[in-house]
Design a protein around this motif. Structure first.
Motif, PDB file in Angstrom:
ATOM      1  N   ASP A  35     -28.977  10.048 -17.298  1.00 58.64           N
ATOM      2  CA  ASP A  35     -29.351  10.576 -18.605  1.00 58.64           C
ATOM      3  C   ASP A  35     -28.459  11.767 -18.922  1.00 58.64           C
ATOM      4  O   ASP A  35     -27.608  12.134 -18.130  1.00 58.64           O
ATOM      5  CB  ASP A  35     -30.840  10.945 -18.676  1.00 58.64           C
ATOM      6  CG  ASP A  35     -31.237  11.995 -17.647  1.00 58.64           C
ATOM      7  OD1 ASP A  35     -30.412  12.873 -17.328  1.00 58.64           O
ATOM      8  OD2 ASP A  35     -32.382  11.939 -17.180  1.00 58.64           O
ATOM      9  N   ASP A  36     -28.635  12.348 -20.103  1.00 60.60           N
ATOM     10  CA  ASP A  36     -27.769  13.456 -20.523  1.00 60.60           C
ATOM     11  C   ASP A  36     -27.900  14.675 -19.618  1.00 60.60           C
ATOM     12  O   ASP A  36     -27.045  15.533 -19.605  1.00 60.60           O
ATOM     13  CB  ASP A  36     -28.059  13.847 -21.972  1.00 60.60           C
ATOM     14  CG  ASP A  36     -27.577  12.790 -22.954  1.00 60.60           C
ATOM     15  OD1 ASP A  36     -26.677  12.009 -22.585  1.00 60.60           O
ATOM     16  OD2 ASP A  36     -28.107  12.730 -24.074  1.00 60.60           O
ATOM     17  N   GLY A  37     -28.984  14.754 -18.814  1.00 61.75           N
ATOM     18  CA  GLY A  37     -29.168  15.863 -17.891  1.00 61.75           C
ATOM     19  C   GLY A  37     -28.598  15.590 -16.505  1.00 61.75           C
ATOM     20  O   GLY A  37     -28.747  16.405 -15.607  1.00 61.75           O
ATOM     21  N   SER A  38     -27.942  14.453 -16.317  1.00 58.19           N
ATOM     22  CA  SER A  38     -27.383  14.114 -15.001  1.00 58.19           C
ATOM     23  C   SER A  38     -26.304  15.121 -14.608  1.00 58.19           C
ATOM     24  O   SER A  38     -25.443  15.459 -15.412  1.00 58.19           O
ATOM     25  CB  SER A  38     -26.778  12.708 -15.009  1.00 58.19           C
ATOM     26  OG  SER A  38     -27.775  11.737 -15.178  1.00 58.19           O
ATOM     27  N   THR A  39     -26.374  15.566 -13.370  1.00 55.60           N
ATOM     28  CA  THR A  39     -25.389  16.517 -12.871  1.00 55.60           C
ATOM     29  C   THR A  39     -24.173  15.777 -12.329  1.00 55.60           C
ATOM     30  O   THR A  39     -24.212  14.569 -12.099  1.00 55.60           O
ATOM     31  CB  THR A  39     -25.998  17.350 -11.729  1.00 55.60           C
ATOM     32  OG1 THR A  39     -26.325  16.462 -10.655  1.00 55.60           O
ATOM     33  CG2 THR A  39     -27.233  18.107 -12.182  1.00 55.60           C
ATOM     34  N   ALA A  40     -23.092  16.516 -12.116  1.00 59.04           N
ATOM     35  CA  ALA A  40     -21.879  15.922 -11.560  1.00 59.04           C
ATOM     36  C   ALA A  40     -22.168  15.296 -10.198  1.00 59.04           C
ATOM     37  O   ALA A  40     -21.651  14.223  -9.868  1.00 59.04           O
ATOM     38  CB  ALA A  40     -20.783  16.971 -11.445  1.00 59.04           C
ATOM     39  N   LYS A  41     -23.029  15.944  -9.409  1.00 59.56           N
ATOM     40  CA  LYS A  41     -23.372  15.415  -8.085  1.00 59.56           C
ATOM     41  C   LYS A  41     -24.115  14.081  -8.216  1.00 59.56           C
ATOM     42  O   LYS A  41     -23.850  13.133  -7.483  1.00 59.56           O
ATOM     43  CB  LYS A  41     -24.232  16.432  -7.332  1.00 59.56           C
ATOM     44  CG  LYS A  41     -24.544  16.050  -5.917  1.00 59.56           C
ATOM     45  CD  LYS A  41     -25.315  17.159  -5.212  1.00 59.56           C
ATOM     46  CE  LYS A  41     -25.638  16.776  -3.781  1.00 59.56           C
ATOM     47  NZ  LYS A  41     -26.358  17.844  -3.097  1.00 59.56           N
TER      48      LYS A  41
END
Length: 76
Positions: A35-41
């Motif tokens: 989702d748009d809140g997904s982090t790079a990790k």
């Protein structure tokens, strides 16, 4: 900006592509949890699944080229 963008760079012997696609759309279509809140990790952890999803429908079929008086290309 349009929801999705595909930029193609055509070279003599190859084509490269850059795809801009909203994460929510990719997640819905692929079933990969993003989702748009997904982090790079989080994205890095799903890199292989994302690559498989995006490249599978783009794989060209194997072909043979015969050069001679009447060149032809056949698919397998």
């Amino acid at each position: 900006m349009p929801p999705s963008v595909l930029l193609l760079d055509v070279h003599v012997a190859s084509v490269t592509a850059e795809l801009e696609l909203p994460l929510n759309d990719l997640s819905r279509a692929s079933g990969i949890g993003l989702d748009d809140g997904s982090t790079a990790k989080r994205l890095a952890a799903r890199k292989a699944a994302i690559r498989r999803y995006l490249t599978a429908p783009c794989a060209p079929p194997p072909f043979r080229a015969r050069l001679g008086p009447s060149p032809s290309v056949t698919s397998h």
